[in-house]
Structure formats: C-alpha cells, structure tokens
Design an enzyme around this catalytic site. Structure first.
Site, PDB file in Angstrom:
ATOM      1  N   ASP A  99      38.624  15.602 -62.764  1.00  0.00           N
ATOM      2  CA  ASP A  99      36.834  15.070 -64.107  1.00  0.00           C
ATOM      3  C   ASP A  99      35.744  13.752 -62.546  1.00  0.00           C
ATOM      4  OD1 ASP A  99      34.111  15.788 -64.859  1.00  0.00           O
ATOM      5  OD2 ASP A  99      34.963  13.960 -66.238  1.00  0.00           O
ATOM      6  N   ASP A 100      37.472  13.215 -62.726  1.00  0.00           N
ATOM      7  CA  ASP A 100      35.679  11.099 -61.721  1.00  0.00           C
ATOM      8  C   ASP A 100      36.169  11.230 -61.190  1.00  0.00           C
ATOM      9  OD1 ASP A 100      37.344   9.781 -64.789  1.00  0.00           O
ATOM     10  OD2 ASP A 100      39.572  10.787 -63.533  1.00  0.00           O
ATOM     11  N   LYS A 119      38.099  13.872 -74.148  1.00  0.00           N
ATOM     12  CA  LYS A 119      37.650  14.875 -73.129  1.00  0.00           C
ATOM     13  C   LYS A 119      37.406  16.135 -74.147  1.00  0.00           C
ATOM     14  CE  LYS A 119      35.946  13.571 -69.121  1.00  0.00           C
ATOM     15  NZ  LYS A 119      35.406  12.704 -68.551  1.00  0.00           N
ATOM     16  N   GLU A 159      42.172  13.484 -65.320  1.00  0.00           N
ATOM     17  CA  GLU A 159      42.131  12.352 -66.046  1.00  0.00           C
ATOM     18  C   GLU A 159      42.479  11.171 -65.898  1.00  0.00           C
ATOM     19  OE1 GLU A 159      38.088  11.880 -67.220  1.00  0.00           O
ATOM     20  OE2 GLU A 159      38.928  13.923 -66.810  1.00  0.00           O
ATOM     21  N   ASP A 160      41.690  10.239 -65.549  1.00  0.00           N
ATOM     22  CA  ASP A 160      42.086   8.794 -64.799  1.00  0.00           C
ATOM     23  C   ASP A 160      43.103   8.614 -64.929  1.00  0.00           C
ATOM     24  OD1 ASP A 160      39.862   7.957 -66.387  1.00  0.00           O
ATOM     25  OD2 ASP A 160      40.107   7.260 -68.319  1.00  0.00           O
ATOM     26  N   ASN A 168      31.723   3.102 -66.601  1.00  0.00           N
ATOM     27  CA  ASN A 168      32.085   2.794 -67.689  1.00  0.00           C
ATOM     28  C   ASN A 168      33.258   1.933 -67.820  1.00  0.00           C
ATOM     29  OD1 ASN A 168      30.144   4.927 -68.987  1.00  0.00           O
ATOM     30  ND2 ASN A 168      31.138   6.323 -67.891  1.00  0.00           N
ATOM     31  N   TYR A 209      33.152   9.297 -77.544  1.00  0.00           N
ATOM     32  CA  TYR A 209      34.046   9.747 -75.810  1.00  0.00           C
ATOM     33  C   TYR A 209      33.164   7.929 -75.269  1.00  0.00           C
ATOM     34  CZ  TYR A 209      35.732  10.311 -71.496  1.00  0.00           C
ATOM     35  OH  TYR A 209      36.882  10.569 -71.130  1.00  0.00           O
ATOM     36  N   ARG A 226      44.604   4.195 -64.737  1.00  0.00           N
ATOM     37  CA  ARG A 226      43.218   3.978 -64.275  1.00  0.00           C
ATOM     38  C   ARG A 226      42.301   4.437 -65.409  1.00  0.00           C
ATOM     39  NH1 ARG A 226      37.950   4.571 -63.228  1.00  0.00           N
ATOM     40  NH2 ARG A 226      39.026   6.726 -63.161  1.00  0.00           N
TER      41      ARG A 226
END
Length: 574
Positions: free
Chosen positions: A272-273, A178, A249-250, A425, A107, A160
């Site tokens: 999760d973000d 993930k 996610e993202d 990150n 990750y 993103r």
C-alpha cells in the site's frame, strides 16, 4: 462511473457453543447490553449484565459521549482499541457512523503515537506476532482453527512506520489500524481479517533499552536470514490460504520494492505504501486537472522523497501520461525526483548507490546543462522550481517543512494554479501546512494532504482541505480482491482505482468544490473503486474462469459486511 447504491443488510443468525463469560469475552459475539431477553435466557447471561436492554444505536451514543469526554487523542485511540477487543460490532458501528471523526483516531496521525507507545499500552492479544526465534513454528501457528475464515492479511516488520522509522514490535499498530479501515471503509468482515507482525528484531535503541518492550529484544535480522524468514512466511500463507489477500505495510525502502517484486506475480498481494499511495496521488491529480484546465500531457511533476512511495507515485503517473498519449521516453522527462542529497541526476552524488526502482527517474546530465544551481554539490528543490517549473509538487519525504516558502513561491511564479500534495504522515511530518501553501501562492494552490488538517478560509468561508489518504483506494482494491478472488494485482488495477476515484470527484461538477468526496462517504467510494478494479481484473483474465461479467457486482455486494448484531443461538457441543 455511475453511482452505486450500497447493498441492504441481510438478517444473520449465528449458532454458538459458548455461554456466559465465554460469549461476553468474544469480541465477535459480544453484544454487551444489547443481548435480548431470549439470548440472555439461552446463553445464561442473567446477572452478568445490567437488566436494561439497549439498542446498538444507544450503545453508540454512549460510547461517543465517553470518547469525546477524554482529554487527548491518544486516550481516545486507547479507548477505541479496548472497544475493538471487547465488542467489534459496536466498534465498527461507531466507526462507520462517524468515520470522519474516527479516521484520525484509529489511523493517521494518532496511530503513530500508538505505535511508539505500543509496549506500554499493550493489553490484549490481537493478530499474530511471528518472531524470528520461532520461525519453525509458523505453519503450526497459522494452522489454528481460529484462523480458518481469514481472507485478508496486513503484514509489517515494523522498520519504517509512517515517518517515525523503526518501531519494532510496536509496528503492529499499523496492521491493526489498516484492517480496521478495511472493515469500516469497504465492509470486509472483521472475522476474516488478520494483522501480522513479523518480529525480526529492531535497531531502535529506545525499544531495546525499554524494560517494557514486548518484542524480540535483538538487533534486526538482515540479508539471507531475513529473506529465508520471509519466504517461510509467504509459503506458509500460500499453503494455508490459497486465495488470501496479503498486503505489505511499512517495510523499509530496501525491502519494500524488492519483496513486492519477488511475490507480486505469485499471489494476490500489494504494497500500500507503494501502490496505494501512488493510486490516490494519481487519482487526485486526475481530479485536479479538471480544475486547472491543464491537460495531463502538459504536467511536469516534482516529487520530494525518492523512496519506494515517491517512485511508486512517479511510476503510476508515468503510466497515466503514456495512456494519455505521451511516449514512454517523453513521459520519463516529466519527472524531477528530489531526495535528501538533492535532485537525482546522472553523474551527481545524489545518483550514487540508487536502488533499481529509482534509476528510471534519474534526469540525464544534459537536462540541467544550462542550470545554475545554488550549491556546487547538489540541486535543491528551489533550483528545480526555478528551472524545471513543475506544475505538480508531491511530498513523501517524511521531512517536516521540506516544502520551503521560497521554493513554493518560486513555483507559483511560473504556474497559475500549482498542484501541491504534502502527503507525509503523521501530521507532524507533513512537508507543509495547507494554510502556508495557500498564503505563499496567493490562494491559487490546489492542495491535498496525507493527514487531516484544520479547515482553511476560502471565499470567506471555512474550506476543508482534501485528505489525499490511501483510505480512498486500498479498501476498495482489497474488497474486490477478496470478493472476486483476484489472482494477482498488477499496477493496471491501481490505475483503474485511480480513475474511478477521479470519476467521482466533486470538482468534476463544480471547479470550486473539493477534489475528493468527503471522508464520510468512504464506503460508497470503496464500493465504486471495487467495481472498477473488478471489471479491470475480469478483462485482464485475473478472475476464475467461472466468473462472468454479470456476476461481479453481485459478488462484491454479497461481501459487504454491515456492523449489526446477529441473533445468537446456543447449540450443545458435539
């Protein structure tokens, strides 16, 4: 919360109709050189493997030696992905036994390069690419028997990716990574996980111009067409797996909160973000106040990056402040959100065109009436440090160096022990390096980072900076959701997760200790988080009516998969 022992693994036997190459090419069944003599007889494997029969531990040692001999982390990432696609048990044994070493490889930060190079590194299919031109086939694709056991999905549209922006189909590296963390950190069974890429095109000119790009070569679909595609996907998922966990996610800021708000009350889903990042930041802050001795109700929080992640963090800390005794109005005024245009303030250019989730954190004009900002058109981070004097500084901006030396030094002038979390990150996008933060604060800062950094020196010894990473939160939340079939996941469950993380902070017993348990202990952390989330879900009526309080722990224990080879037995096809 008391510590809980991990469940003892149970022997497992699997019957299969497969033989020869079909067994060896199935990553969930392949054991490589660990097939026993009896299995080689029964599955017709003699000759396809070297004669030496080895243990899983010996295989792990060999893979670890080969991995460490490689010249770059990207090479190691590629090797691990190949291993995952050929032998999942060995892959996860390697991960779980060396999680601290492996986490940065599977990750952040290495997955960022993996996403950027995805089309050039692509080898074998994993998960699903649901592309816009084939939206009419979504239900047919999901109906395949191969996916009957699915319990957890991580989905992205690749717009993103970390702090790297639009990576198109290359964003698939994120759901794959993930879900690998779900298995390694909490024990979800890999056969029940499914990474999905919603390929709606890309606006990244490098992807569109790359002759090797594997995605749909088209500008991104937006607006009503995009929403209809998402609705088709969600309704198909709900129909196929009524109790599945769906993690977003993202997704870009303009979609992330909106999609979460649309679907969070209808199925077991979270982003999760937004929520995982918020929970780990809140849990680490709750641990930090044990060190600083400053009550939670006395904290003033500056957040650099007012997108979905930054506002999600602010919202959960706001909830914690209210639970600690502040009124909602009092808690509102404890947040100072700084975006690219500066501090969010009423009537300022930075407050124009904000999303609804950002509006609640806009400071009233009266709050800065006596300030003297350095620039006429914006209030920057240094101004916030000088006038608001925050005790906590959190970064989710994706902007390298956003925590400037002058701003951090100004913060340290007013706060005895500043709490500073540069969480962006990958590592190259971090708002500041831990060593710099400690130098600028004369060693007084309490630091947590989103990506791993080299140890710093403290008290004449190497000291490992806490990696304030979502992997402390989402695997446990997901384990509880899947094991207990939680109907929906409100923010109260993430608050329970944050408090569970804070409760096992080493700093509770030793103020000079780390805020978070070591990464090597993530399986135990995830188990504690899962129990806390499960108990909170029970008290909020989010579990099935047949579930009793006494059954929660046993149910979670039963869902923890251990990377051990099963005994394979051949059965003739019907």
């Amino acid at each position: 919360m008391k510590e809980h022992s991990m469940p003892a693994p149970l022997p497992l036997s699997i019957e299969t109709e497969l033989r020869e190459f079909e067994v060896l090419s199935n990553p969930l069944l392949n054991k490589g050189t660990a097939f026993t003599e009896a299995e080689r007889d029964e599955l017709h494997l003699h000759g396809f493997l070297p004669p030496s029969i080895q243990t899983l531990e010996e295989q792990v040692a060999r893979r670890l030696e080969a991995l460490r001999a490689l010249g770059s982390d990207l090479d190691r990432y590629v090797m691990l992905r190949d291993l995952q696609d050929s032998n999942e048990t060995l892959f996860y044994a390697l991960l779980t036994q060396n999680i601290e070493e492996m986490l940065p490889l599977i990750y952040t930060p290495t997955v960022g390069a993996g996403c950027q190079r995805f089309s050039h590194l692509y080898r074998r299919p994993r998960g699903l690419f649901l592309s816009y031109p084939y939206k009419h086939l979504i239900r047919q694709i999901l109906a395949h028997p191969h996916f009957d056991a699915v319990e957890a999905i991580v989905v992205t549209d690749g717009e993103r990716i970390l702090g790297l922006g639009d990576q198109g189909a290359g964003g698939m590296g994120i759901p794959i990574g993930k879900l690998a963390l779900y298995v390694a950190c909490s024990g979800l069974n890999p056969r029940t996980t499914l990474p999905i890429m919603l390929d709606v095109g890309t606006d990244n000119p490098d992807c569109l111009a790359d002759p090797l790009y594997v995605g749909w070569r088209h500008q991104r679909v937006r607006g009503a067409e995009y929403d209809a595609f998402i609705e088709e996907f969600v309704s198909a998922v709900r129909e196929r797996w009524p109790h599945v966990l769906l993690q977003w996610e993202d997704f870009a800021k303009h979609n992330a909160n909106r999609l979460l708000g649309t679907y969070r009350d209808d199925l077991c889903t979270f982003n999760d973000d937004i929520q995982g990042t918020a929970a780990v930041a809140t849990g680490t802050l709750l641990a930090a106040i044990n060190v600083t001795g400053v009550a939670l109700t006395e904290q003033r929080i500056a957040v650099v990056g007012a997108g979905s992640a930054g506002c999600g963090i602010a919202a959960l800390i706001h909830r914690a402040l209210v639970e600690a005794g502040l009124s909602p109005a009092e808690a509102d005024r404890r947040f100072w959100l700084v975006d690219r245009q500066g501090l969010l303030v009423e009537g300022m250019p930075s407050a124009v065109g904000l999303e609804s989730f950002q509006q609640r954190f806009v400071q009233p004009a009266g709050a800065i009436a006596d300030w003297s900002p350095r620039n006429s058109d914006r209030i920057d981070l240094f101004d916030v440090m000088r006038h608001a004097r925050p005790t906590v500084l959190i970064g989710v901006s994706g902007q390298r160096g956003a925590f400037t030396e002058e701003a951090v030094r100004e913060m340290a002038r007013h706060v005895a022990q500043p709490v500073i979390f540069p969480l962006s990150n990958p590592t190259a996008n971090s708002e500041a390096r831990p060593a710099d933060l400690l130098a600028w604060t004369a060693g007084r800062a309490i630091v947590g980072t989103g990506s791993p950094f080299e140890p710093v020196e403290r008290d004449g010894r190497p000291y490992k900076i806490d990696q304030t990473n979502n992997s402390y939160i989402f695997p446990g939340v997901g384990l509880a959701a899947v094991a207990l079939k939680i109907r929906t996941i409100p923010d109260s469950l993430f608050m329970a997760a944050a408090k569970a993380l804070a409760a096992i902070s080493p700093a509770r017993a030793n103020p000079r200790g780390n805020l978070l348990p070591p990464v090597s202990d993530l399986r135990r952390v995830s188990y504690s988080v899962a129990l806390a989330v499960g108990l909170r879900a029970f008290h909020e009526g989010l579990l099935g009516e047949s579930m009793t309080l006494d059954q929660i722990e046993a149910c979670i224990r039963a869902h923890v998969w251990e990377p051990r080879y099963p005994i394979l037995r051949h059965v003739a096809p019907d």
